[in-house]
Write a protein that holds these residues in place. Structure first.
Motif, PDB file in Angstrom:
ATOM      1  N   GLY A 121       0.855  -1.189   0.000  1.00 45.47           N
ATOM      2  CA  GLY A 121       0.000   0.000   0.000  1.00 45.47           C
ATOM      3  C   GLY A 121       0.887   1.233   0.000  1.00 45.47           C
ATOM      4  O   GLY A 121       2.097   1.154  -0.254  1.00 45.47           O
TER       5      GLY A 121
ATOM      6  N   ASN B 146      -6.200   0.109   0.911  1.00 42.54           N
ATOM      7  CA  ASN B 146      -6.747   1.414   1.275  1.00 42.54           C
ATOM      8  C   ASN B 146      -6.119   2.562   0.504  1.00 42.54           C
ATOM      9  O   ASN B 146      -6.735   3.619   0.373  1.00 42.54           O
ATOM     10  CB  ASN B 146      -6.562   1.654   2.776  1.00 42.54           C
TER      11      ASN B 146
ATOM     12  N   CYS C 143       1.368 -12.327  -3.824  1.00 45.40           N
ATOM     13  CA  CYS C 143       2.206 -13.139  -2.956  1.00 45.40           C
ATOM     14  C   CYS C 143       1.805 -12.800  -1.520  1.00 45.40           C
ATOM     15  O   CYS C 143       1.990 -11.676  -1.064  1.00 45.40           O
ATOM     16  CB  CYS C 143       3.676 -12.787  -3.220  1.00 45.40           C
TER      17      CYS C 143
ATOM     18  N   SER D  31      -4.875  -5.328   7.844  1.00 43.81           N
ATOM     19  CA  SER D  31      -4.593  -6.740   8.134  1.00 43.81           C
ATOM     20  C   SER D  31      -3.592  -6.892   9.271  1.00 43.81           C
ATOM     21  O   SER D  31      -3.084  -7.996   9.507  1.00 43.81           O
ATOM     22  CB  SER D  31      -4.053  -7.446   6.884  1.00 43.81           C
TER      23      SER D  31
ATOM     24  N   LEU E  18     -14.530   1.336   7.039  1.00 46.06           N
ATOM     25  CA  LEU E  18     -14.935   2.700   6.705  1.00 46.06           C
ATOM     26  C   LEU E  18     -15.426   2.735   5.268  1.00 46.06           C
ATOM     27  O   LEU E  18     -14.792   2.177   4.380  1.00 46.06           O
ATOM     28  CB  LEU E  18     -13.757   3.672   6.865  1.00 46.06           C
TER      29      LEU E  18
ATOM     30  N   CYS F 269      -5.782   4.373  11.316  1.00 42.97           N
ATOM     31  CA  CYS F 269      -7.186   4.774  11.427  1.00 42.97           C
ATOM     32  C   CYS F 269      -7.681   5.257  10.058  1.00 42.97           C
ATOM     33  O   CYS F 269      -7.324   4.672   9.057  1.00 42.97           O
ATOM     34  CB  CYS F 269      -7.359   5.845  12.493  1.00 42.97           C
TER      35      CYS F 269
ATOM     36  N   PHE G 185      -3.697   8.218   4.564  1.00 49.55           N
ATOM     37  CA  PHE G 185      -3.264   8.618   3.225  1.00 49.55           C
ATOM     38  C   PHE G 185      -2.343   9.833   3.318  1.00 49.55           C
ATOM     39  O   PHE G 185      -1.273   9.866   2.719  1.00 49.55           O
ATOM     40  CB  PHE G 185      -4.474   8.915   2.330  1.00 49.55           C
TER      41      PHE G 185
HETATM   42  C1  LIG Z   1     -13.187   4.965   2.627  1.00 51.53           C
HETATM   43  C2  LIG Z   1     -11.854   5.456   3.132  1.00 51.53           C
HETATM   44  C3  LIG Z   1     -11.574   6.825   3.137  1.00 51.53           C
HETATM   45  C4  LIG Z   1     -10.347   7.304   3.599  1.00 51.53           C
HETATM   46  N1  LIG Z   1     -10.089   8.638   3.516  1.00 51.53           N
HETATM   47  C5  LIG Z   1      -8.866   9.121   3.881  1.00 51.53           C
HETATM   48  C6  LIG Z   1      -8.563  10.500   3.708  1.00 51.53           C
HETATM   49  O1  LIG Z   1      -9.378  11.272   3.197  1.00 51.53           O
HETATM   50  N2  LIG Z   1      -7.342  10.950   4.114  1.00 51.53           N
HETATM   51  C7  LIG Z   1      -6.426  10.115   4.672  1.00 51.53           C
HETATM   52  O2  LIG Z   1      -5.361  10.591   5.052  1.00 51.53           O
HETATM   53  N3  LIG Z   1      -6.676   8.783   4.822  1.00 51.53           N
HETATM   54  C8  LIG Z   1      -7.869   8.270   4.434  1.00 51.53           C
HETATM   55  N4  LIG Z   1      -8.136   6.920   4.570  1.00 51.53           N
HETATM   56  C9  LIG Z   1      -7.152   6.061   5.262  1.00 51.53           C
HETATM   57  C10 LIG Z   1      -6.016   5.591   4.361  1.00 51.53           C
HETATM   58  O3  LIG Z   1      -6.524   5.147   3.137  1.00 51.53           O
HETATM   59  C11 LIG Z   1      -5.252   4.459   5.071  1.00 51.53           C
HETATM   60  O4  LIG Z   1      -4.943   4.821   6.402  1.00 51.53           O
HETATM   61  C12 LIG Z   1      -3.944   4.115   4.371  1.00 51.53           C
HETATM   62  O5  LIG Z   1      -4.128   3.969   2.992  1.00 51.53           O
HETATM   63  C13 LIG Z   1      -3.385   2.835   4.970  1.00 51.53           C
HETATM   64  O6  LIG Z   1      -2.066   2.574   4.563  1.00 51.53           O
HETATM   65  P1  LIG Z   1      -1.673   1.795   3.200  1.00 51.53           P
HETATM   66  O7  LIG Z   1      -1.889   2.689   2.050  1.00 51.53           O
HETATM   67  O8  LIG Z   1      -0.304   1.302   3.362  1.00 51.53           O
HETATM   68  O9  LIG Z   1      -2.743   0.618   3.239  1.00 51.53           O
HETATM   69  P2  LIG Z   1      -3.181  -0.424   2.124  1.00 51.53           P
HETATM   70  O10 LIG Z   1      -3.232   0.188   0.779  1.00 51.53           O
HETATM   71  O11 LIG Z   1      -4.407  -1.099   2.614  1.00 51.53           O
HETATM   72  O12 LIG Z   1      -1.943  -1.427   2.130  1.00 51.53           O
HETATM   73  C14 LIG Z   1      -1.841  -2.589   2.904  1.00 51.53           C
HETATM   74  C15 LIG Z   1      -1.530  -3.718   1.944  1.00 51.53           C
HETATM   75  O13 LIG Z   1      -1.142  -4.879   2.667  1.00 51.53           O
HETATM   76  C16 LIG Z   1      -1.542  -5.983   1.916  1.00 51.53           C
HETATM   77  N5  LIG Z   1      -1.552  -7.182   2.765  1.00 51.53           N
HETATM   78  C17 LIG Z   1      -2.395  -7.466   3.786  1.00 51.53           C
HETATM   79  N6  LIG Z   1      -2.103  -8.685   4.315  1.00 51.53           N
HETATM   80  C18 LIG Z   1      -1.055  -9.173   3.610  1.00 51.53           C
HETATM   81  C19 LIG Z   1      -0.297 -10.379   3.674  1.00 51.53           C
HETATM   82  N7  LIG Z   1      -0.591 -11.342   4.565  1.00 51.53           N
HETATM   83  N8  LIG Z   1       0.713 -10.554   2.792  1.00 51.53           N
HETATM   84  C20 LIG Z   1       1.002  -9.591   1.878  1.00 51.53           C
HETATM   85  N9  LIG Z   1       0.325  -8.426   1.767  1.00 51.53           N
HETATM   86  C21 LIG Z   1      -0.693  -8.229   2.625  1.00 51.53           C
HETATM   87  C22 LIG Z   1      -2.929  -5.596   1.420  1.00 51.53           C
HETATM   88  O14 LIG Z   1      -3.317  -6.364   0.296  1.00 51.53           O
HETATM   89  C23 LIG Z   1      -2.736  -4.116   1.104  1.00 51.53           C
HETATM   90  O15 LIG Z   1      -2.454  -3.876  -0.258  1.00 51.53           O
HETATM   91  C24 LIG Z   1      -9.368   6.395   4.105  1.00 51.53           C
HETATM   92  C25 LIG Z   1      -9.642   5.032   4.085  1.00 51.53           C
HETATM   93  C26 LIG Z   1     -10.868   4.545   3.596  1.00 51.53           C
HETATM   94  C27 LIG Z   1     -11.120   3.067   3.579  1.00 51.53           C
END
Ligand SMILES: Cc1cc2nc3c(=O)[nH]c(=O)nc-3n(C[C@H](O)[C@H](O)[C@H](O)COP(=O)(O)OP(=O)(O)OC[C@H]3O[C@@H](n4cnc5c(N)ncnc54)[C@H](O)[C@@H]3O)c2cc1C
Ligand SMILES: [Zn+2]
Lengths: 89, 418
Positions: B41, B72, B206, B240, B259, B365, B369
């Protein structure tokens, strides 16, 4: 929309209930010395399983009783509901 | 790596845009890496990028169970801000604002960062006082904050309901003019492309299924595509986190909740910034395509469903219509949901753990982003140097047992009502 079977009132829509979180955490015994670690576990640490979860719900717009629900956190299927003094195995 | 520019665009037009290089390769996992980042992510990708760029650690793999941008990072409503009261949150996110401002240039990828400003509405004198206090704290940390009265708000959002007899009359609000939005998947792709070009392996499809831990040290990870040796793991799996923590026998101050957000059909420009209506559990912005982008509350009970239930959407839009009556005549195009790593005080965790070589990045939380660049930067530092940076010192795992909570909203441990 979830349908929740209140052990006192029967099947009602989710809108009548408030959520109360993990139903398996136990408060450390009263009037006994509690270590910071034990208190931390009770107040903050949660397993939040992916799958079956025993949780508390409050029939706030109904009989106002608290009770236990066993629900799947992926499918939202509700397996069992029980009164607070009953065990869910 | 092929540089993106007006010239490469023209050049590729002659071959019908069929000859562009792949933005990143599709390697098979090697036997061993210096660092394995779990989760592709925003946070995982940015961490790998800064590991390579700032710390010259390039023998790195990102292990992603799905595809880049499917979590997310591709589901959020793209709000970027640093309007925090506590020093730890304010400094960390303002450091991030500076990275956002230069991100398109740095990544050679247009992330469409648009500092269009954010307004948090207030509905009582007490709330105005609280916002004045927050605004002052922000300014002490060098962040722009402006307290607006009712008339000033009316100039910015004249289409809101300013009648006196509504449940939550608008008293004023707190604005951060430098806040804004960006294109979320461009952020993921931009970081992925640059990390890949510096030698990071992005391994999609993976799944990490287990860990090889011995004598309190990380030795490797088990994945659906074989075992990988490594001495350092950065855990960046957002929603996760609880699932992988269980495999490590760790219980965290985190619950997983859902959310939702939704967008309307596109309409002509009407709203140029972000508006939050906390009392009505609603926030809104307008995308460059014209859609109204809206969100609000969590679904309210632990969930890994990645899709939501209707009552929450109805509740959120009821609040929305109370503020902006014109919304009632718009059709909703889509709704979606993402699973969130909700920490017990609403602030993140970026820290080492009691297991040697296991580094934790979670608790984002619904605001992770905006923190993608600052989190990637500080987490890369924490992993590379094996110690936290002063910017993420406050985001420690043991702050809960020590009582140094960063409860920006003072909501307590009911993650589902925050
Ligand atoms: C509807 C919504 C609105 C939001 N609005 C905002 C906003 O306006 N402003 C803001 O700042 N934040 C916002 N957020 C929060 C923000 O999107 C998240 O906090 C942030 O994206 C999380 O970090 P990430 O991008 O690394 O997560 P993710 O993109 O979820 O990355 C985690 C990754 O881990 C991978 N993964 C999980 N388990 C495993 C495993 N066992 N092996 C390998 N890979 C695995 C998943 O597939 C995923 O791709 C929002 C979230 C949602 C859902
Ligand atoms: Zn009842």
């Amino acid at each position: 929309m979830l349908n929740i079977n209140c052990p006192y009132c029967g099947d009602r829509s989710q809108k009548e209930f408030a959520y109360g979180g993990d139903g398996t955490v136990k408060r450390p015994e009263l009037n006994k010395e509690v270590s910071d670690e034990k208190w931390n576990e009770f107040v903050y640490l949660r397993k939040s399983p992916r799958g079956k979860h025993i949780e508390l719900w409050h029939h706030i717009a109904g009989c106002r009783q608290w009770f236990k629900v066993q629900r799947d956190t992926v499918t939202h299927e509700i397996f069992k509901t029980a009164k607070m003094n009953e065990e869910i195995k | 790596m092929q540089k993106y520019s007006i010239f490469s665009l023209i050049k590729n037009a002659f071959s019908n845009h069929e000859k562009w290089d792949l933005a990143w390769k599709d390697p098979s996992p090697k036997k061993e890496y210096d660092v394995v980042i779990i989760g592709g992510g925003g946070h995982g990708l940015a961490t790998a990028y800064y590991l390579a760029k700032e710390h010259k650690i390039t023998n790195v793999a990102i292990i992603e169970k799905g595809w880049i941008g499917g979590g997310n990072i591709g589901r959020n409503t793209t709000i970027i801000r640093s309007n925090f009261m506590y020093d730890d949150n304010a400094r960390f996110n303002e450091f991030g604002m500076n990275l956002w401002r230069n991100m398109s240039q740095e990544l050679n990828f247009n992330v469409m960062f648009s500092p269009r400003g954010i307004i948090n509405l207030a509905h009582s004198d007490a709330q105005m006082n609280a916002y004045a206090r927050r605004g002052n704290s922000m300014r002490l940390n060098g962040i722009d904050a402006v307290l607006l009265d009712r008339e000033e708000i009316k100039k910015i959002i004249p289409m809101a309901d300013f009648s006196e007899d509504v449940r939550y009359p608008i008293f004023g609000g707190l604005a951060q003019p430098s806040a804004g939005t960006a294109r979320h998947d461009a952020v993921a792709w931009g970081y992925a492309r640059q990390a890949d070009s510096m030698g990071v392996d992005i391994i999609q499809n993976c799944e990490v299924t287990g860990f090889d831990v011995s004598g309190g040290k990380i030795l490797g990870v088990r994945t659906s595509r074989g075992d990988i040796k490594t001495k350092k793991i950065g855990l960046c799996v957002a929603g996760s986190t609880n699932v992988l923590a269980e495999k490590l026998n760790i219980t965290l101050p985190i619950e997983t909740h859902l959310l939702q957000a939704c967008v309307s059909e596109p309409v002509k420009p009407i709203l140029d910034g972000v508006v939050t209506f906390g009392a009505g559990h609603f926030y809104i912005s307008q995308s460059d395509k014209g859609e109204m982008v809206m969100g609000g509350d969590l679904d309210g009970y632990n969930s890994y469903a990645q899709k939501g239930n209707l009552p929450t959407i109805q509740h959120v839009l009821t609040g929305g219509i109370a503020l902006f009556p014109f919304l009632s005549r718009l059709k909703m195009l889509r709704t979606w949901g993402g699973i969130m790593d909700m920490s017990m005080d609403g602030s993140p965790i970026i820290d080492k753990t009691h297991i040697d070589g296991l580094y934790l990045n979670c608790g984002w939380c619904y605001g992770g982003f905006k923190s993608v660049p600052s989190s990637g930067w500080t987490f890369a530092h924490t992993i590379a140097q094996d110690r936290v940076h002063e910017l993420n010192e406050g985001f420690s795992l043991n702050r809960f047992s020590k009582g140094y909570l960063l409860d920006e909203k003072g909501l307590g441990t009911k993650t589902w009502i925050s």
